[in-house]
Each structure stands twice: as C-alpha cells, then as structure tokens.
Design an enzyme around this catalytic site. Sequence first.
Site, PDB file in Angstrom:
ATOM      1  N   ASP A  17      -7.034  10.625  -2.077  1.00  0.00           N
ATOM      2  CA  ASP A  17      -5.894  11.161  -3.145  1.00  0.00           C
ATOM      3  C   ASP A  17      -6.030  12.722  -3.563  1.00  0.00           C
ATOM      4  O   ASP A  17      -7.064  13.184  -3.413  1.00  0.00           O
ATOM      5  CB  ASP A  17      -6.027  10.491  -4.476  1.00  0.00           C
ATOM      6  N   ASN A  19      -3.602  14.422  -5.324  1.00  0.00           N
ATOM      7  CA  ASN A  19      -3.029  15.154  -6.812  1.00  0.00           C
ATOM      8  C   ASN A  19      -3.331  14.010  -7.912  1.00  0.00           C
ATOM      9  O   ASN A  19      -2.214  14.008  -8.666  1.00  0.00           O
ATOM     10  CB  ASN A  19      -1.453  14.877  -6.342  1.00  0.00           C
ATOM     11  N   ASP A  21      -3.510  11.217  -8.972  1.00  0.00           N
ATOM     12  CA  ASP A  21      -2.615   9.852  -9.548  1.00  0.00           C
ATOM     13  C   ASP A  21      -3.382   8.508  -9.049  1.00  0.00           C
ATOM     14  O   ASP A  21      -2.874   7.701  -9.494  1.00  0.00           O
ATOM     15  CB  ASP A  21      -1.255  10.075  -9.148  1.00  0.00           C
ATOM     16  N   ASP A  25      -2.796  10.030  -0.582  1.00  0.00           N
ATOM     17  CA  ASP A  25      -1.362  10.583   0.102  1.00  0.00           C
ATOM     18  C   ASP A  25      -1.767  11.208   1.406  1.00  0.00           C
ATOM     19  O   ASP A  25      -2.837  11.256   1.858  1.00  0.00           O
ATOM     20  CB  ASP A  25      -0.931  11.555  -0.920  1.00  0.00           C
ATOM     21  N   ASP A  94       3.513   3.381  11.531  1.00  0.00           N
ATOM     22  CA  ASP A  94       3.866   1.851  11.674  1.00  0.00           C
ATOM     23  C   ASP A  94       5.574   2.004  11.750  1.00  0.00           C
ATOM     24  O   ASP A  94       6.206   2.394  10.940  1.00  0.00           O
ATOM     25  CB  ASP A  94       3.576   1.381  10.337  1.00  0.00           C
ATOM     26  N   ASP A 194       5.457  -3.124  13.983  1.00  0.00           N
ATOM     27  CA  ASP A 194       5.237  -4.348  13.003  1.00  0.00           C
ATOM     28  C   ASP A 194       5.764  -5.617  13.425  1.00  0.00           C
ATOM     29  O   ASP A 194       7.173  -5.623  13.444  1.00  0.00           O
ATOM     30  CB  ASP A 194       5.325  -4.013  11.669  1.00  0.00           C
ATOM     31  N   GLU A 251       1.942  -5.158  17.322  1.00  0.00           N
ATOM     32  CA  GLU A 251       1.388  -6.328  16.765  1.00  0.00           C
ATOM     33  C   GLU A 251       1.992  -7.617  17.270  1.00  0.00           C
ATOM     34  O   GLU A 251       3.129  -7.992  16.934  1.00  0.00           O
ATOM     35  CB  GLU A 251       1.712  -6.339  15.242  1.00  0.00           C
ATOM     36  N   HIS A 325      -6.064  -4.209   7.967  1.00  0.00           N
ATOM     37  CA  HIS A 325      -5.310  -4.328   6.843  1.00  0.00           C
ATOM     38  C   HIS A 325      -4.952  -5.930   6.369  1.00  0.00           C
ATOM     39  O   HIS A 325      -4.967  -6.115   5.253  1.00  0.00           O
ATOM     40  CB  HIS A 325      -4.468  -3.533   6.349  1.00  0.00           C
ATOM     41  N   ASP A 326      -4.935  -6.697   7.274  1.00  0.00           N
ATOM     42  CA  ASP A 326      -4.643  -8.170   7.102  1.00  0.00           C
ATOM     43  C   ASP A 326      -5.688  -8.957   7.190  1.00  0.00           C
ATOM     44  O   ASP A 326      -5.460 -10.499   6.925  1.00  0.00           O
ATOM     45  CB  ASP A 326      -3.525  -8.852   8.096  1.00  0.00           C
TER      46      ASP A 326
END
Length: 548
Positions: A17, A19, A21, A25, A94, A194, A251, A325-326
């Site tokens: 990150d 900024n 939050d 990013d 992606d 994807d 994928e 990530h899966d």
Amino acid sequence: MLMQPIIYQIYPKSFQDSNHDGIGDLKGIEQRLDYLKDLGVTMLWLNPIYKSPQVDNGYDVADYYQIDPSFGTLADFKALVAAAHERGLKIIMDFVMNHTSDEHPWFKEALKGADNPYHDYYLWQTAPSGQLPNNWASFFGGSVWEPVGHNEYYFHLFDKRMPDLNWHNRKVRQEMVKIAQYWLNLGVDGFRLDAFIHIVKADFKQNVITAKKGPQIAEEYYANLPLVQEYLEEFISELKQLKPDLFIIGEAASAEVSLGFDYTNPKRDLCDTVVTFRYFKEKPSPDLPALARQTLDLVHLKTELSKWQQGLGLGALPTLYWNNHDLPRVLSRFEVSSEAKEKLAKSLAVAMYLQRGIPCIYYGEELGLESLELKTVEAYQEKLELKQALAAGYSQNQIEAKLPLKYKMAARTPMPWDDTKVHQGFSDATPWLETKEKAPVTVTAQLHRADSCLSAYKQLLALKKTPLFTAGQEIILPSAEDLVVFERQLNNKRALVLANLSAKSQSFKGEFIPQTCVFKTGEYQVDKQEIRLAAYSSCVFINDEEEA
Ligand code: GLC
Ligand code: CA
C-alpha cells in the site's frame, strides 16, 4: 528460442500500500520493483486491476478500460510499466474474457430486453415456470442460471454477479480484441487468460445425466470444447499483428496434457504455456471435507509433471508452480513442524523450478509464507459448513485453525516486508484483509541471511537461467514417494537434482552421479553411487564436461 520468463504473480491488493488506505496499489508495486529485480524474476503477472465492484476480487470487471480507483490511476499504471521496463521486467495483465460484472454497461443494456443490441452479448434461456433451463452447476455453488423476470434466465459459471459473455457473437470477440489491443498499446507485454477454457458452451438443452438431484458440475458441456481453440487462435493472432512477441499464459484449470498440447501448439497462434490444476491431487483425509488439509499426493504430482514434460509439442513448456491465489499456500499442504518450514520451502523450490518449464512464483512464496488464519470467519468469503463441523464435535477454535489449510482467501494475505514496521510494512493503515497473527517471515529478516529462503530463491533463479536449466532435456526418475529426483541434460552437460520433501532422511542410488554440487539446501552425503539427503534437504550436482 522461445521466450522463457520467470513469472512472479502479484496479488495487487496485498502487495504494497502506498497511500495509507490498507489496500495495496500500483504505486506500491512500483516502489518494490528493485526488490523483484534483485530476486531474479523477469515478468510480473498482476491479478485484475480493472474497475470492478470486487465481488470476486476484481474478476468481475465493470470497465475494462479503467483502473479500479482503489489501485490508482491510469497514469500510475503507465508509470509502473515504464519503471518495470527500465529494469528489464515485463508486465502481463490478467485478462478476464469469460464474463463481466453485472455492473458492466453491456450487461445493464442487455437486461433491457431481447431487442437491445447488447442482449446477445450474454447467454440467455427460458424455462417453464418452476424449472431451470438445465441441471448445470456454477463453480461458485447453485445453478448456472439466474432468473430475471419472466421465465428468463442468464448464464453465470461463477458468481451470479458475473454473467458469461457470448463468444459466438462476433461483436463480443471484436470487443475483446479491442480491449487487449488497448493495453498492449499502453506497453503491457502479454496476458494471463482467465478461465479461457470456458468461453464456449454446449447446447443448453443438454443435461448432466445423473440420478442425483440438483445442479451438477458439467465440465463436458462448458469446459475445453473444441471451438475454444478456434476463438482463441483468432483472438491471439489478431493481437500478434500488433505485438508479435506478446506472451500468453492461459489458465486451463481442468486441462490434461493432450489439451495442453492443443492450447500451446507452437505451429498455431495460441498460448505460450498453460496452467493446469491437474498436478495437484489431495490425499484422502479423515477430517470433514470442508476442513481437511489439502495434503498433496506427491506420486501423482511427479507422474503428471512427467507427462507434461513429455506430452507438449516441440518447444512448448509446462508451467511450474506451487501456489496461486486460488489454492492454499503449499506449505499449508504439508504437515511440518514450524522449525522445518523454511527448509521445506527451499526444497520445494528446488523440486519444482529447476525442472524444464516456466516458473510462476506467487508473492511471498520466496519467504516461505504459508496460508494464515484470518481474523474473522466471514473473511474467507466461502460457504463454510461450520454447523456440520460443530455437530461433528470440533470446537470453534479447532475449526478456525483449520480453515487456512483449505480456503483460498488465507493465501491472499498482505506481503510481510519488514518486521520492525507496523503491519509488517505492508501499510500503516489496517490492512483490507486481517490475520490473527503476524506472518512469521519477512523480507527484512531474510534479506541478509545467507541461508534464508529468500537467498535460496535468488541463487536458484540464477541457476535456472543457465542453458542447462532452460534448454536441457529432462528425465524424472523413479524415487521414494516424497523424494523428487530428476536429470537435466544438454549436450555433454548433465545435472542431477534431488529434493527431499519429507521429515526423514532419504537415499537415492543413481547410475551416474555428477561430481560437483553447485547448490544445496540442508545436508547430504555421497557414498559411491548413493546419495543420502537429510530431512527436507535438496542438492544439485553438475558434471565437469569430460566426465559425461
Ligand atoms: C479464475 C481465477 C479465479 C476467479 C475465476 C473467475 O479461475 O483464477 O480467482 O474466481 O477465474 O474469474
Ligand atoms: Ca492503497
């Protein structure tokens, strides 16, 4: 020579990150490019950063031409691409081609009725009252059909807020080419496609033939249909006119090797490589399915890898990966003591990435990061069968401790950069995804330790870039279940790679043991033709050329 990148997958929300939050990013990624360059990877794959309501973490795209404001601006993206290119790093995006968000303007128009020009961008059916058009199941649970008004349904293979596009419509295909060209013109080097294997569906009148009630997974009707290849080739050949050297990683979750061959056939304009999920099979577990650790069947893995090594067309390469990530992070798929985790992490890297193929490293993996327990049960974003688990006698705490062994959100936690900083340097605000405990590994703690996991990855990737490990032929050798052994050969040069993935020492008798150990993690002994590896250790031997 085909392009052979070393890919690093960044889950942008969780990388850095910039900024305050709590959401990673694009500027944050830019700040970390020197780290990535130093690690030795050559290509970055970013999970989706397009404008999205984030129903499925960005895989639900509302505008393909805009960056989601939580990640920054188009100017940030251009700056990131330029800064990556300055360092010789390529960037691929992606590309979500099977579906859009229900908030995409096309879908909003399509909903207006059959005479709207966008109606045919999506897939529709009618069914008599109280019935569904067929018994196909969505991957996210329930039917693929979602009703809208009068006996009419639209098709969604994933979440109901992600309607599938109609690839038979030439306009849809043209829109997709236009979108990809737009990003190529902004300098991206390629795409990760994807769920591309799902863009074509069979006749909606077909049903899965079964005595079971309710919706059924229907791969035979919505995955890998022959026409997928036609549309894919049309799409990619158009893009190659703009950028002949673009890189495409597809994928292809359920594809076995013969489809892998088709999708990467170097004679056609198709993918450079595909990611199959077939490498990984779970061993049976006495636990409730919803809570079971996904313990890997390593014999299956070696068998599959061997098939993929042999079965692809001349020059085509398999992907090499442990994580994405899966999936739960690979360390969470082994029962291993906390002291041994770092050792195992290194040995896993040797076992996979020195094979012939394209490494795809998931952020944090280079530190030996495992799936972490999330702060709340809701954060897993899955339908959890908690009631069933409680009824089976598990306590709430036991259940919660097991969730990371199975569910994907636990593999998407913030990158642990610095143990001296708040939130481990990911952000100075509360991260979007909170964990119960801090990650036990960080970059700063490993950067200058010669025997750290991070240091091992750096050495390994340097070795990977040498001709023997890029161009060499590969032979996987039979060995004990949790021992991985293979040879690489290029002219007179030979390497023997051994990785022990178990808590006990293991030995291997070889016909030919090259002289020089060029890399090792842990300990080994050689006695004539026999190599003995300590628990979770690995080593790489290479011959002096005249030895062969
Ligand atoms: C792919 C992605 C997964 C996503 C799905 C739908 O499988 O990897 O995260 O949920 O496609 O886009
Ligand atoms: Ca941010």
